[in-house]
Design a protein around this motif. Structure first.
Motif, short mmCIF file in Angstrom:
data_model
loop_
_atom_site.label_atom_id
_atom_site.label_comp_id
_atom_site.label_asym_id
_atom_site.label_seq_id
_atom_site.Cartn_x
_atom_site.Cartn_y
_atom_site.Cartn_z
N ASN A 82 -19.32 -43.84 -40.63
CA ASN A 82 -18.41 -42.80 -40.17
C ASN A 82 -17.50 -43.34 -39.07
O ASN A 82 -17.76 -43.18 -37.88
CB ASN A 82 -19.21 -41.60 -39.64
CG ASN A 82 -18.32 -40.43 -39.25
OD1 ASN A 82 -17.14 -40.39 -39.63
ND2 ASN A 82 -18.87 -39.49 -38.50
N VAL A 83 -16.43 -44.03 -39.48
CA VAL A 83 -15.50 -44.62 -38.51
C VAL A 83 -14.20 -43.82 -38.41
O VAL A 83 -13.29 -44.23 -37.69
CB VAL A 83 -15.17 -46.09 -38.86
CG1 VAL A 83 -16.40 -46.96 -38.70
CG2 VAL A 83 -14.60 -46.20 -40.26
N ARG A 84 -14.12 -42.70 -39.09
CA ARG A 84 -12.90 -41.88 -38.99
C ARG A 84 -12.75 -41.40 -37.56
O ARG A 84 -13.65 -40.85 -36.95
CB ARG A 84 -12.97 -40.68 -39.94
CG ARG A 84 -12.95 -41.06 -41.41
CD ARG A 84 -12.67 -39.86 -42.29
NE ARG A 84 -11.31 -39.37 -42.10
CZ ARG A 84 -10.79 -38.34 -42.75
NH1 ARG A 84 -11.52 -37.66 -43.64
NH2 ARG A 84 -9.56 -37.95 -42.53
N GLY A 85 -11.57 -41.63 -37.02
CA GLY A 85 -11.27 -41.20 -35.66
C GLY A 85 -11.68 -42.19 -34.58
O GLY A 85 -11.39 -41.97 -33.40
N ALA A 86 -12.34 -43.28 -34.95
CA ALA A 86 -12.73 -44.27 -33.95
C ALA A 86 -11.49 -44.92 -33.35
O ALA A 86 -10.60 -45.36 -34.09
CB ALA A 86 -13.64 -45.33 -34.56
#
Length: 295
Positions: A60-64
């Protein structure tokens, strides 16, 4: 390809390669249940919570943010190619719904072919999939074993992993296998939904156990310069240096020029190869038909 699983597998594989000693952590003894670093150790080194890093490692790297990705890259001691791959995976995760793109037709412009033809050394143009898009006369002669494979477009990865004759052509067998897969892995991070790329990787994974094993290792590498050791069926062993030059006006295409040390046996072999390529019965170099493989 599932981008979330790609992120997860990549981060886990990189964490497993870093020892506590490499990042200055004191080993207090005892048995470590995981190879490499613990998640908590990576989180501490990156300055994020264990819970947050756990979410990253679950894919879950969305928005990192870039600063967080930079911190994780430093904690995992990622090299330039690995760092670029992590950022590519994050961009793909943030791009929205996965859509398998239709291949874009790629052509080598006449001006680029003219540059190829002006070279005295073997030169050719390839794309990120390893398709040979165009050559000069000496480049075609150097790659003649690849052209004997009836599959089109001529593709270096398919030749290396699926053609039995490749074992006699590539003297650095392990290196060519490792580097070929690492280059495709890097492209997959940039273009995870490219149909031609996913089709090629699917074919190679299905037909080659070696490719499948190497693909699972999650290794990536940039190919800008290096050495090629080949056994050519006409002139024998060759030790060549190469430079890979991106063509900014032709996205996804790379110009590769190979050279041999002056006065060396490889230089003499290239001169002999040039004579063979110029013979009337030699196969004429030609630009490949436009490829429908996109980037």
């Amino acid at each position: 390809m599932n981008n979330r699983s790609e992120v997860r597998d990549f981060l886990i594989s990189r964490r497993g390669k870093v020892t506590p000693e490499q990042v200055g952590l004191v080993d207090h003894g005892g048995t470590r249940r995981v190879p490499g670093l613990r998640r908590s150790e990576v989180a501490d080194l990156a300055g994020v919570s264990v819970e947050y890093y756990t979410q990253l490692e679950r894919g879950n790297v969305r928005g990192a943010s870039e600063s967080v990705l930079d911190a994780v890259a430093r904690a995992l001691l990622l090299d330039e190619a690995e760092r670029a791959h992590l950022f590519d995976l994050a961009r793909a995760a943030n791009s929205g719904t996965a859509v398998r793109r239709r291949p874009a037709v790629q052509r080598v412009r006449p001006a680029i072919q003219a540059i190829l033809d002006s070279q005295l050394a073997p030169a050719y143009v390839t794309n990120g999939l390893g398709d040979v898009m165009a050559t000069n006369a000496l480049g075609r002669a150097l790659l003649s074993p690849l052209y004997e494979d009836p599959a089109r477009p001529v593709n270096a990865a398919r030749f290396r992993f699926l053609n039995p004759r490749a074992a006699g052509y590539y003297l650095d067998w392990e290196a060519t296998g490792r580097d070929g897969v690492a280059g495709l892995r890097l492209m997959a991070g940039k273009n995870p939904y490219d149909k031609a790329l996913t089709d090629l990787i699917g074919e190679l994974c299905t037909r080659s156990e070696e490719f499948r094993t190497r693909w699972a290792a999650q290794d990536v590498r940039l190919h800008r310069t290096g050495a090629k050791r080949l056994h050519h069926p006409v002139v024998g062993d060759l030790e060549l240096s190469y430079e890979a030059l991106d063509l900014p006006s032709d996205a996804g295409l790379v110009l590769i020029v190979c050279t041999a040390e002056p006065g060396s046996s490889s230089r003499q072999a290239l001169d002999l190869l040039a004579s063979w390529a110029a013979a009337p019965d030699a196969v004429e170099p030609a630009q490949e038909e436009p490829s429908d493989r996109g980037q």
